[in-house]
Design an enzyme around this catalytic site. Structure first.
Site, PDB file in Angstrom:
ATOM      1  N   LYS A 151      28.061  49.787  36.628  1.00 36.00           N
ATOM      2  CA  LYS A 151      29.117  49.960  37.618  1.00 36.00           C
ATOM      3  C   LYS A 151      28.768  51.114  38.556  1.00 36.00           C
ATOM      4  O   LYS A 151      28.453  52.223  38.112  1.00 36.00           O
ATOM      5  CB  LYS A 151      30.455  50.235  36.923  1.00 36.00           C
ATOM      6  N   ASP A 178      26.918  46.490  39.970  1.00 38.48           N
ATOM      7  CA  ASP A 178      28.155  45.984  40.567  1.00 38.48           C
ATOM      8  C   ASP A 178      28.725  47.057  41.477  1.00 38.48           C
ATOM      9  O   ASP A 178      29.176  48.109  41.022  1.00 38.48           O
ATOM     10  CB  ASP A 178      29.158  45.633  39.468  1.00 38.48           C
ATOM     11  N   ASP A 227      31.972  38.426  44.215  1.00 45.34           N
ATOM     12  CA  ASP A 227      32.989  38.475  43.161  1.00 45.34           C
ATOM     13  C   ASP A 227      34.370  38.510  43.807  1.00 45.34           C
ATOM     14  O   ASP A 227      35.044  37.493  43.944  1.00 45.34           O
ATOM     15  CB  ASP A 227      32.743  39.675  42.260  1.00 45.34           C
ATOM     16  N   LYS A 249      35.493  33.980  37.761  1.00 43.96           N
ATOM     17  CA  LYS A 249      36.328  34.583  36.719  1.00 43.96           C
ATOM     18  C   LYS A 249      37.604  33.761  36.600  1.00 43.96           C
ATOM     19  O   LYS A 249      38.253  33.449  37.608  1.00 43.96           O
ATOM     20  CB  LYS A 249      36.653  36.036  37.048  1.00 43.96           C
TER      21      LYS A 249
END
Length: 334
Positions: A151, A178, A227, A249
């Protein structure tokens, strides 16, 4: 489908330690669990919502109560997509419907979905943003991981130091990062150049949702995954020319039914497919595991952040995730 009864429970899943990403700190995962019963069989599904869209537990509970009558009327999964908006509430109901159908048919969900028998999947293990030395220490301790996702926070020098420290600690693993919408287009060249030096294989969502057009003519030697920019099936065509990979997701799109449609559409358009998660327990990873059978990249590590997972739970062995049928889905091979 016969008339159903729906029970809804809100739960706070405590994390073993706080988890930081760009612009947000998690201390627990708040979820709803939907249980559907037809008098003989039961199906369950867990939804965690989408924090950056305001899709929190109160919102999900309100949506479930608003939709209670149509849910208890027993819609099929395709009809459910027209009755409820995408998000965590529909995800929980959709997954409960899959689980219920599996129980009724005595057939595992993967078979209902027309998939071959499942295999264990290499999953990424995510490191929350922290000081580089602490992240490197965490990476070194995560000895089973074959793939690590890092992250970032949007601080370019610090982020590159984080990646370099982790690469030094784990020279052999697959690395992805990410951005969680933390970067500007002007930063991309320097970011990508630094990531290339560390053999990073995936750059996820570097720019904010709504700024996808700034990627239209950007050519990155590292595949870029969308995303936050890609929520539902309707968003997939817009990924072409801007992203290389679609991160699906279930909480974003509203369940396994839509997720499978998204995977098919992404493949048709020549895009790579990734399954991710918004956090959650093993109950939420079970449907993601089914979708993961169709994916190039798998990120199903949500339960590893929890102080206590559900039982039965998914298994993490040698960097792979395996979801037995006892977790969810009515008979996935054990």
């Amino acid at each position: 489908m016969a008339r159903l009864t729906m029970d809804v429970a809100a739960e706070g899943l405590r994390l073993a330690q706080p988890f930081r990403i760009a612009g947000y700190l998690f201390e627990r995962f708040d979820v709803v669990v939907v249980t559907l019963r037809d008098g003989h069989h039961t199906g369950r599904g867990e939804g965690g919502g989408v924090y950056y869209l305001g899709d929190d537990v109160p919102h999900m509970l309100a949506e479930l109560e608003r939709s209670r009558e149509v849910i208890e009327a027993g819609p099929d999964r395709d009809t459910l997509r027209t009755l409820m908006p995408p998000g965590g509430a529909r995800n929980a109901v959709d997954c409960a419907l899959w689980d219920l159908e599996a129980a009724r048919c005595g057939m595992p969900v993967w078979q209902l979905a027309g998939l071959p028998p499942p295999r264990a999947l290499r999953t990424t293990f995510t490191l929350g943003a922290n000081e580089p030395a602490l992240m490197a220490e965490a990476a070194a301790l995560c000895t089973q991981a074959q793939a690590i996702k890092i992250k970032l926070t949007g601080d370019l020098p610090l982020d590159l130091a984080r990646v370099a420290a982790i690469r030094a600690a784990r020279p052999e693993v697959w690395l992805g990062v990410d951005g969680n919408q933390g970067y500007q287009a002007a930063d991309l060249d320097d970011l990508v150049a630094g990531l290339l030096l560390q053999r990073v294989a995936l750059l996820e969502q570097p720019l904010a949702r709504g700024r996808e057009a700034e990627l239209q003519h950007y050519r990155s030697p590292i595949p870029i995954a969308g995303d936050e920019s890609i929520l539902t099936l309707a968003d997939v065509p817009g990924a072409v020319g801007r992203f290389d990979v679609v991160n699906i997701k279930l909480d974003k799109c509203g369940g396994l039914t839509e997720a499978l449609l998204m995977a098919d559409e992404a493949r048709r358009l020549g895009l790579g497919v990734m399954v991710g998660n918004m956090g959650g327990s093993s109950l939420a990873m079970g449907p993601g595991f089914v979708l993961g059978q169709r994916c190039d990249i798998v990120d199903l590590d949500g339960p590893t952040f929890l102080a206590n997972d559900r039982s039965p739970a998914v298994d993490y062995v040698h960097g792979n995730v395996w979801a037995p049928g006892t977790v969810w889905g009515g008979g996935v091979l054990a």
